[in-house]
Design a protein around this motif. Structure first.
Motif, PDB file in Angstrom:
ATOM      1  N   ALA A 130    -102.377 -44.856 169.866  1.00  0.00           N
ATOM      2  CA  ALA A 130    -101.126 -44.100 169.876  1.00  0.00           C
ATOM      3  C   ALA A 130    -100.138 -44.676 168.869  1.00  0.00           C
ATOM      4  CB  ALA A 130    -100.524 -44.110 171.281  1.00  0.00           C
ATOM      5  N   PHE A 131    -100.024 -45.989 168.819  1.00  0.00           N
ATOM      6  CA  PHE A 131     -99.087 -46.601 167.873  1.00  0.00           C
ATOM      7  C   PHE A 131     -99.560 -46.421 166.430  1.00  0.00           C
ATOM      8  CE2 PHE A 131     -97.487 -48.693 171.677  1.00  0.00           C
ATOM      9  CZ  PHE A 131     -96.116 -48.637 171.452  1.00  0.00           C
ATOM     10  N   TRP A 151     -97.057 -44.998 163.724  1.00  0.00           N
ATOM     11  CA  TRP A 151     -96.731 -45.702 162.481  1.00  0.00           C
ATOM     12  C   TRP A 151     -97.065 -44.845 161.261  1.00  0.00           C
ATOM     13  CZ3 TRP A 151     -99.422 -50.388 165.041  1.00  0.00           C
ATOM     14  CH2 TRP A 151     -98.488 -51.124 165.784  1.00  0.00           C
ATOM     15  N   GLU A 152     -98.198 -44.127 161.320  1.00  0.00           N
ATOM     16  CA  GLU A 152     -98.566 -43.233 160.222  1.00  0.00           C
ATOM     17  C   GLU A 152     -97.525 -42.144 160.012  1.00  0.00           C
ATOM     18  OE1 GLU A 152    -102.347 -41.744 161.332  1.00  0.00           O
ATOM     19  OE2 GLU A 152    -103.443 -43.618 160.909  1.00  0.00           O
ATOM     20  N   GLN A 153     -96.847 -41.770 161.100  1.00  0.00           N
ATOM     21  CA  GLN A 153     -95.807 -40.745 161.019  1.00  0.00           C
ATOM     22  C   GLN A 153     -94.459 -41.322 160.586  1.00  0.00           C
ATOM     23  OE1 GLN A 153     -95.819 -38.947 164.921  1.00  0.00           O
ATOM     24  NE2 GLN A 153     -97.967 -38.281 164.757  1.00  0.00           N
ATOM     25  N   GLY A 154     -94.427 -42.627 160.326  1.00  0.00           N
ATOM     26  CA  GLY A 154     -93.212 -43.254 159.813  1.00  0.00           C
ATOM     27  C   GLY A 154     -92.344 -43.946 160.847  1.00  0.00           C
ATOM     28  N   ALA A 155     -92.801 -44.074 162.086  1.00  0.00           N
ATOM     29  CA  ALA A 155     -91.989 -44.707 163.127  1.00  0.00           C
ATOM     30  C   ALA A 155     -91.830 -46.197 162.848  1.00  0.00           C
ATOM     31  CB  ALA A 155     -92.625 -44.503 164.491  1.00  0.00           C
ATOM     32  N   ASP A 156     -90.629 -46.703 163.025  1.00  0.00           N
ATOM     33  CA  ASP A 156     -90.358 -48.125 162.844  1.00  0.00           C
ATOM     34  C   ASP A 156     -90.153 -48.742 164.219  1.00  0.00           C
ATOM     35  OD1 ASP A 156     -89.866 -50.575 161.689  1.00  0.00           O
ATOM     36  OD2 ASP A 156     -87.767 -50.141 161.214  1.00  0.00           O
ATOM     37  N   VAL A 157     -91.256 -48.991 164.919  1.00  0.00           N
ATOM     38  CA  VAL A 157     -91.225 -49.543 166.268  1.00  0.00           C
ATOM     39  C   VAL A 157     -92.207 -50.709 166.334  1.00  0.00           C
ATOM     40  CG1 VAL A 157     -90.597 -47.348 167.351  1.00  0.00           C
ATOM     41  CG2 VAL A 157     -93.012 -47.932 167.064  1.00  0.00           C
ATOM     42  N   ARG A 158     -91.998 -51.564 167.305  1.00  0.00           N
ATOM     43  CA  ARG A 158     -92.872 -52.717 167.502  1.00  0.00           C
ATOM     44  C   ARG A 158     -93.699 -52.543 168.772  1.00  0.00           C
ATOM     45  NH1 ARG A 158     -90.590 -58.491 165.438  1.00  0.00           N
ATOM     46  NH2 ARG A 158     -89.797 -57.757 163.430  1.00  0.00           N
ATOM     47  N   TYR A 159     -94.942 -53.005 168.679  1.00  0.00           N
ATOM     48  CA  TYR A 159     -95.817 -53.031 169.852  1.00  0.00           C
ATOM     49  C   TYR A 159     -96.254 -54.472 170.073  1.00  0.00           C
ATOM     50  CZ  TYR A 159     -99.771 -52.070 172.974  1.00  0.00           C
ATOM     51  OH  TYR A 159    -100.641 -52.056 174.041  1.00  0.00           O
ATOM     52  N   VAL A 160     -95.895 -55.025 171.242  1.00  0.00           N
ATOM     53  CA  VAL A 160     -96.190 -56.421 171.571  1.00  0.00           C
ATOM     54  C   VAL A 160     -97.139 -56.458 172.758  1.00  0.00           C
ATOM     55  CG1 VAL A 160     -95.234 -58.651 172.261  1.00  0.00           C
ATOM     56  CG2 VAL A 160     -93.932 -57.146 170.725  1.00  0.00           C
ATOM     57  N   HIS A 188    -105.308 -55.898 161.603  1.00  0.00           N
ATOM     58  CA  HIS A 188    -104.481 -54.693 161.484  1.00  0.00           C
ATOM     59  C   HIS A 188    -103.403 -54.912 160.412  1.00  0.00           C
ATOM     60  CE1 HIS A 188    -101.987 -51.252 162.601  1.00  0.00           C
ATOM     61  NE2 HIS A 188    -102.951 -50.853 163.415  1.00  0.00           N
ATOM     62  N   PRO A 189    -103.145 -53.927 159.556  1.00  0.00           N
ATOM     63  CA  PRO A 189    -102.114 -54.094 158.513  1.00  0.00           C
ATOM     64  C   PRO A 189    -100.717 -54.343 159.076  1.00  0.00           C
ATOM     65  CG  PRO A 189    -102.892 -51.813 158.621  1.00  0.00           C
ATOM     66  CD  PRO A 189    -103.840 -52.631 159.432  1.00  0.00           C
ATOM     67  N   GLU A 190    -100.467 -53.968 160.346  1.00  0.00           N
ATOM     68  CA  GLU A 190     -99.150 -54.196 160.942  1.00  0.00           C
ATOM     69  C   GLU A 190     -99.071 -55.495 161.738  1.00  0.00           C
ATOM     70  OE1 GLU A 190     -96.519 -52.620 160.377  1.00  0.00           O
ATOM     71  OE2 GLU A 190     -97.186 -50.724 159.513  1.00  0.00           O
ATOM     72  N   PHE A 191    -100.193 -56.234 161.812  1.00  0.00           N
ATOM     73  CA  PHE A 191    -100.184 -57.464 162.607  1.00  0.00           C
ATOM     74  C   PHE A 191     -99.205 -58.467 162.000  1.00  0.00           C
ATOM     75  CE2 PHE A 191    -101.937 -61.627 163.985  1.00  0.00           C
ATOM     76  CZ  PHE A 191    -101.827 -61.426 165.354  1.00  0.00           C
TER      77      PHE A 191
END
Length: 460
Positions: free
Chosen positions: A298-299, A303-312, A331-334
């Motif tokens: 889901a994240f 993120w692909e849609q441009g959301a600037d949120v964090r998943y911890v 993961h590129p966002e890690f």
């Protein structure tokens, strides 16, 4: 037959997908096929032989066996005044597995919190087994050193004892011969209902333990009504033999932390919550049934849609998650928008709960779901899989999505981000009140059901 659970088809598809990911991950290894085959068979042989020889503690983590001069070092000293426990009709709260290990699983949190609340209120004596005897886990002038079962005592099997079945079987007999009763505690039936999410050896150990509870307990308490519902449905399907008049009940768990409010969080927790972006939090061991792969999917879309949120993610690495572990670490966002804290303290959890926009709880199966009430305790909203126990615990306060459905979860995430914060509208218990509810149930014996009368006879 047991009635098919809501969303079971999607859950089965999810588990098959995760199993395929693990198989693919194994194929990535540089070890040749013959070596892999030998390794798997050798490991199964080791587990089988050690279990048959009664040496399961070598791989179950239950390895500490104190000598007389070291036993006190593994016990917890209590400071200050505590009321002396009852001298007859006592509640003996078993915490053997927790006493012998240093793990911090959800079950061990329950055991530690309930045991401490029981001893501080005088409602019970937390004990551990050693060489066929019972000893007080806590050290205090008002507590006995050794506890000998007597008539009227209730022996509560609070701990996760499925790797110590032989020891418990003998102790249950000792309690019965002394005129006492044994009350089993059931956290879930996950190894039975979802065998693919645990190892074969763990499932065998759990089944052996479950069989002991059914045959020898005078009563069984669950950590939720959903757990007892699962027990009754399974018993009805299998026509399980049980002790005549087996009573069934349940009690709610607590949500507060023992960690001081001013305890400092770790740098990793501070980093994970830094940056100002909305933070979404998952708490639980990384294992297939917890559904982290669903949440990460889901994240990924968000993120692909441009959301600037964090998943911890907060939780230790469990089993059958090598593919998911690689997916997270590579993961590129890690380290940017995706974080995984594997050794979080209670202070870390407090810090993250207080800063999270919402708890994300995508499990496909739980016995209770402690993070739900913990999030409520800290004023956070929650998004959870639509499974019966989450409805029982979260009520109308939490928002729900179909288990295993990343797209449905993403829709709930977007709704949570757009909605203003709302105070949780659910009953939040302290561990003290939770322990009080359990002690009252055991003391008064007001159990809602009897398995042999309401279930087993119907099956016949």
């Amino acid at each position: 037959m047991v009635e098919k659970r809501s969303g079971e088809g999607r859950i089965e598809a999810y588990l098959l997908q995760e199993m395929k990911a693990e198989i693919d991950e194994l194929a990535r290894s540089e070890v040749d096929d013959a070596t892999k085959f030998f390794y798997v068979r050798a490991r199964e042989f080791y587990w089988t032989v050690t279990r048959l020889l009664g040496l399961g503690r070598l791989h179950d983590g239950i390895w500490r066996k104190p000598s007389d001069d070291k036993a006190s070092a593994w016990r917890t000293a209590l400071a200050g005044d505590i009321p002396p426990p009852a001298t007859h009709a006592r509640l003996l709260v078993d915490m053997t597995a927790t006493h012998r290990t240093i793990g911090r699983t959800g079950i061990q949190r329950v055991v530690r919190e309930i045991a401490r609340a029981m001893v501080e209120s005088g409602a019970g004596i937390p004990v551990f087994m050693e060489d066929g005897r019972l000893f007080s886990h806590f050290l205090h002038d008002n507590l006995p050193n050794e506890v000998t079962p007597a008539a009227g005592d209730k022996f509560l099997l609070l701990d996760a004892g499925w790797h110590l079945t032989a020891e418990y079987s003998r102790m249950i007999d000792v309690v019965a011969q002394a005129g006492g009763e044994t009350v089993g505690c059931l956290y879930d039936l996950i190894p039975i209902l979802y065998p693919s999410v645990v190892t074969n050896s763990a499932r065998r150990a759990f089944v052996e333990w479950f069989d002991l509870l059914i045959r020898k307990s005078d009563a069984i308490v669950g950590i939720s009504k959903s757990v007892i519902d699962d027990l009754e449905a399974y018993a009805r399907e299998r026509d399980l033999p049980c002790k005549p008049g087996l009573r069934l009940g349940w009690w709610p768990l607590g949500a507060d932390f023992r960690a001081p409010g001013d305890a400092a969080p770790s740098p990793n927790a501070v980093e994970a919550a830094a940056g100002g972006q909305p933070l979404f939090l998952s708490v639980g061991t990384l294992e297939p049934r917890k559904g982290h792969a669903v949440a990460l999917g889901a994240f990924d879309r968000w993120w692909e849609q441009g959301a600037d949120v964090r998943y911890v993610i907060v939780g230790a690495k469990g089993w059958n998650v090598r593919a998911l572990e690689r997916r997270i670490l590579e993961h590129p966002e890690f380290g940017r928008r995706l974080y995984w804290l594997r050794g979080a303290s209670d202070a870390d959890l407090r810090y993250l709960y207080e800063r999270t926009h919402a708890l994300v709880f995508p499990s496909i199966a739980e016995g209770f779901g402690l993070p739900l009430v913990e999030a409520a305790h800290f004023g956070a909203r929650a998004i959870a899989s639509d499974i019966p126990v989450f409805r029982e615990v979260g009520g109308d306060w939490a928002s729900y999505f179909d288990p295993g459905d990343s797209d449905a979860l993403l829709a709930r995430l977007k709704e949570a981000l757009a909605a203003p914060p709302a105070a949780p509208a659910c009953d939040i218990l302290s561990w003290g009140r939770s322990a009080e509810a359990l002690a009252r149930l055991l003391r008064e014996g007001d159990y809602p059901a009897r398995l042999s009368e309401n279930v087993a006879q119907e099956a016949r």
